[in-house]
Scaffold this motif. Structure first.
Motif, PDB file in Angstrom:
ATOM      1  N   UNK A  80     -21.905 -10.493 -10.553  1.00 47.26           N
ATOM      2  CA  UNK A  80     -22.599 -11.674 -11.056  1.00 47.26           C
ATOM      3  C   UNK A  80     -23.026 -11.510 -12.513  1.00 47.26           C
ATOM      4  N   UNK A  81     -22.108 -11.007 -13.321  1.00 46.02           N
ATOM      5  CA  UNK A  81     -22.376 -10.846 -14.747  1.00 46.02           C
ATOM      6  C   UNK A  81     -21.106 -10.465 -15.482  1.00 46.02           C
ATOM      7  N   UNK A  82     -21.194 -10.449 -16.791  1.00 48.32           N
ATOM      8  CA  UNK A  82     -20.053 -10.056 -17.616  1.00 48.32           C
ATOM      9  C   UNK A  82     -20.180  -8.566 -17.953  1.00 48.32           C
ATOM     10  N   UNK A  83     -19.087  -7.832 -17.922  1.00 48.27           N
ATOM     11  CA  UNK A  83     -19.144  -6.400 -18.224  1.00 48.27           C
ATOM     12  C   UNK A  83     -19.445  -6.161 -19.708  1.00 48.27           C
ATOM     13  N   UNK A  84     -20.593  -5.582 -19.977  1.00 46.47           N
ATOM     14  CA  UNK A  84     -21.059  -5.388 -21.351  1.00 46.47           C
ATOM     15  C   UNK A  84     -20.099  -4.519 -22.175  1.00 46.47           C
ATOM     16  N   UNK A  85     -19.521  -3.438 -21.635  1.00 44.39           N
ATOM     17  CA  UNK A  85     -18.571  -2.663 -22.455  1.00 44.39           C
ATOM     18  C   UNK A  85     -17.378  -3.502 -22.922  1.00 44.39           C
ATOM     19  N   UNK A  86     -16.939  -4.436 -22.080  1.00 47.64           N
ATOM     20  CA  UNK A  86     -15.819  -5.290 -22.483  1.00 47.64           C
ATOM     21  C   UNK A  86     -16.257  -6.340 -23.496  1.00 47.64           C
ATOM     22  N   UNK A  87     -17.509  -6.774 -23.423  1.00 43.44           N
ATOM     23  CA  UNK A  87     -18.043  -7.692 -24.432  1.00 43.44           C
ATOM     24  C   UNK A  87     -18.070  -6.991 -25.787  1.00 43.44           C
ATOM     25  N   UNK A  88     -18.530  -5.743 -25.806  1.00 40.75           N
ATOM     26  CA  UNK A  88     -18.538  -4.967 -27.051  1.00 40.75           C
ATOM     27  C   UNK A  88     -17.120  -4.808 -27.592  1.00 40.75           C
ATOM     28  N   UNK A  89     -16.187  -4.475 -26.710  1.00 40.91           N
ATOM     29  CA  UNK A  89     -14.795  -4.291 -27.116  1.00 40.91           C
ATOM     30  C   UNK A  89     -14.220  -5.597 -27.663  1.00 40.91           C
ATOM     31  N   UNK A  90     -14.574  -6.719 -27.036  1.00 43.07           N
ATOM     32  CA  UNK A  90     -14.121  -8.019 -27.508  1.00 43.07           C
ATOM     33  C   UNK A  90     -14.583  -8.248 -28.946  1.00 43.07           C
ATOM     34  N   UNK A  91     -15.865  -7.998 -29.215  1.00 43.95           N
ATOM     35  CA  UNK A  91     -16.393  -8.226 -30.555  1.00 43.95           C
ATOM     36  C   UNK A  91     -15.811  -7.248 -31.576  1.00 43.95           C
ATOM     37  N   UNK A  92     -15.555  -6.017 -31.184  1.00 48.21           N
ATOM     38  CA  UNK A  92     -14.900  -5.079 -32.100  1.00 48.21           C
ATOM     39  C   UNK A  92     -13.540  -5.624 -32.533  1.00 48.21           C
ATOM     40  N   UNK A  93     -12.800  -6.150 -31.585  1.00 45.94           N
ATOM     41  CA  UNK A  93     -11.494  -6.720 -31.882  1.00 45.94           C
ATOM     42  C   UNK A  93     -11.621  -8.039 -32.641  1.00 45.94           C
ATOM     43  N   UNK A  94     -12.582  -8.871 -32.236  1.00 49.88           N
ATOM     44  CA  UNK A  94     -12.795 -10.193 -32.837  1.00 49.88           C
ATOM     45  C   UNK A  94     -13.093 -10.068 -34.326  1.00 49.88           C
ATOM     46  N   UNK A  95     -13.871  -9.081 -34.706  1.00 51.19           N
ATOM     47  CA  UNK A  95     -14.217  -8.875 -36.106  1.00 51.19           C
ATOM     48  C   UNK A  95     -13.264  -7.928 -36.821  1.00 51.19           C
ATOM     49  N   UNK A  96     -12.245  -7.437 -36.125  1.00 51.82           N
ATOM     50  CA  UNK A  96     -11.258  -6.575 -36.745  1.00 51.82           C
ATOM     51  C   UNK A  96     -11.692  -5.141 -36.928  1.00 51.82           C
ATOM     52  N   UNK A  97     -12.747  -4.741 -36.242  1.00 48.25           N
ATOM     53  CA  UNK A  97     -13.257  -3.381 -36.411  1.00 48.25           C
ATOM     54  C   UNK A  97     -12.261  -2.359 -35.873  1.00 48.25           C
ATOM     55  N   UNK A  98     -11.627  -2.650 -34.756  1.00 49.27           N
ATOM     56  CA  UNK A  98     -10.695  -1.685 -34.172  1.00 49.27           C
ATOM     57  C   UNK A  98      -9.352  -1.700 -34.882  1.00 49.27           C
ATOM     58  N   UNK A  99      -9.075  -2.739 -35.666  1.00 47.26           N
ATOM     59  CA  UNK A  99      -7.785  -2.829 -36.343  1.00 47.26           C
ATOM     60  C   UNK A  99      -7.703  -1.879 -37.530  1.00 47.26           C
ATOM     61  N   UNK A 100      -8.823  -1.521 -38.089  1.00 45.73           N
ATOM     62  CA  UNK A 100      -8.823  -0.662 -39.262  1.00 45.73           C
ATOM     63  C   UNK A 100      -8.570  -1.470 -40.528  1.00 45.73           C
ATOM     64  N   UNK A 101      -8.619  -0.791 -41.653  1.00 47.06           N
ATOM     65  CA  UNK A 101      -8.472  -1.482 -42.917  1.00 47.06           C
ATOM     66  C   UNK A 101      -7.158  -1.173 -43.611  1.00 47.06           C
ATOM     67  N   UNK A 102      -6.549  -0.056 -43.308  1.00 43.07           N
ATOM     68  CA  UNK A 102      -5.289   0.298 -43.948  1.00 43.07           C
ATOM     69  C   UNK A 102      -4.434   1.085 -42.969  1.00 43.07           C
ATOM     70  N   UNK A 103      -3.144   0.899 -43.089  1.00 41.86           N
ATOM     71  CA  UNK A 103      -2.206   1.628 -42.253  1.00 41.86           C
ATOM     72  C   UNK A 103      -1.649   2.773 -43.078  1.00 41.86           C
ATOM     73  N   UNK A 104      -1.763   4.010 -42.596  1.00 39.05           N
ATOM     74  CA  UNK A 104      -1.235   5.133 -43.374  1.00 39.05           C
ATOM     75  C   UNK A 104       0.270   5.021 -43.519  1.00 39.05           C
ATOM     76  N   UNK A 105       0.782   5.329 -44.713  1.00 37.05           N
ATOM     77  CA  UNK A 105       2.219   5.254 -44.948  1.00 37.05           C
ATOM     78  C   UNK A 105       2.872   6.631 -44.973  1.00 37.05           C
TER      79      UNK A 105
END
Length: 93
Positions: free
Chosen positions: A51-76
């Protein structure tokens, strides 16, 4: 800044999440109008057993939503700092 989501139980109600994310004053609006929009973008659904939303998945959603997990640069590739022997190009005034 305190991470209020970390203070919530493992499964939180929409009201608890709203207060942690946008504060008491905006919580009712967020529950009514924002959650349905976020669910269309992958926001975790309410788990009927808990009867609730899983908080770890909410955190993970926001990390992805704001691009935090995507990183800023891809190593070449690995850095080879000692190999370059050239000169800097002069800056035109």
């Amino acid at each position: 800044m305190t991470d209020l989501l970390s203070n919530l139980p493992l499964f939180a109600t929409d009201r608890q999440l709203a207060v942690a994310i946008v504060g008491k004053e905006r919580a009712a609006m967020w529950v009514k109008t924002v959650i349905p929009q976020l669910e269309r973008k992958g926001f975790p659904r309410v788990d009927p057993l808990h009867d609730g939303r899983p908080v770890p998945l909410v955190k993970k959603f926001y990390d992805s939503y704001f691009g935090i997990t995507a990183g800023f640069a891809v190593p070449d590739g690995p850095e080879r700092l000692g190999e370059w022997k050239g000169r800097r190009k002069p800056i035109d005034d």
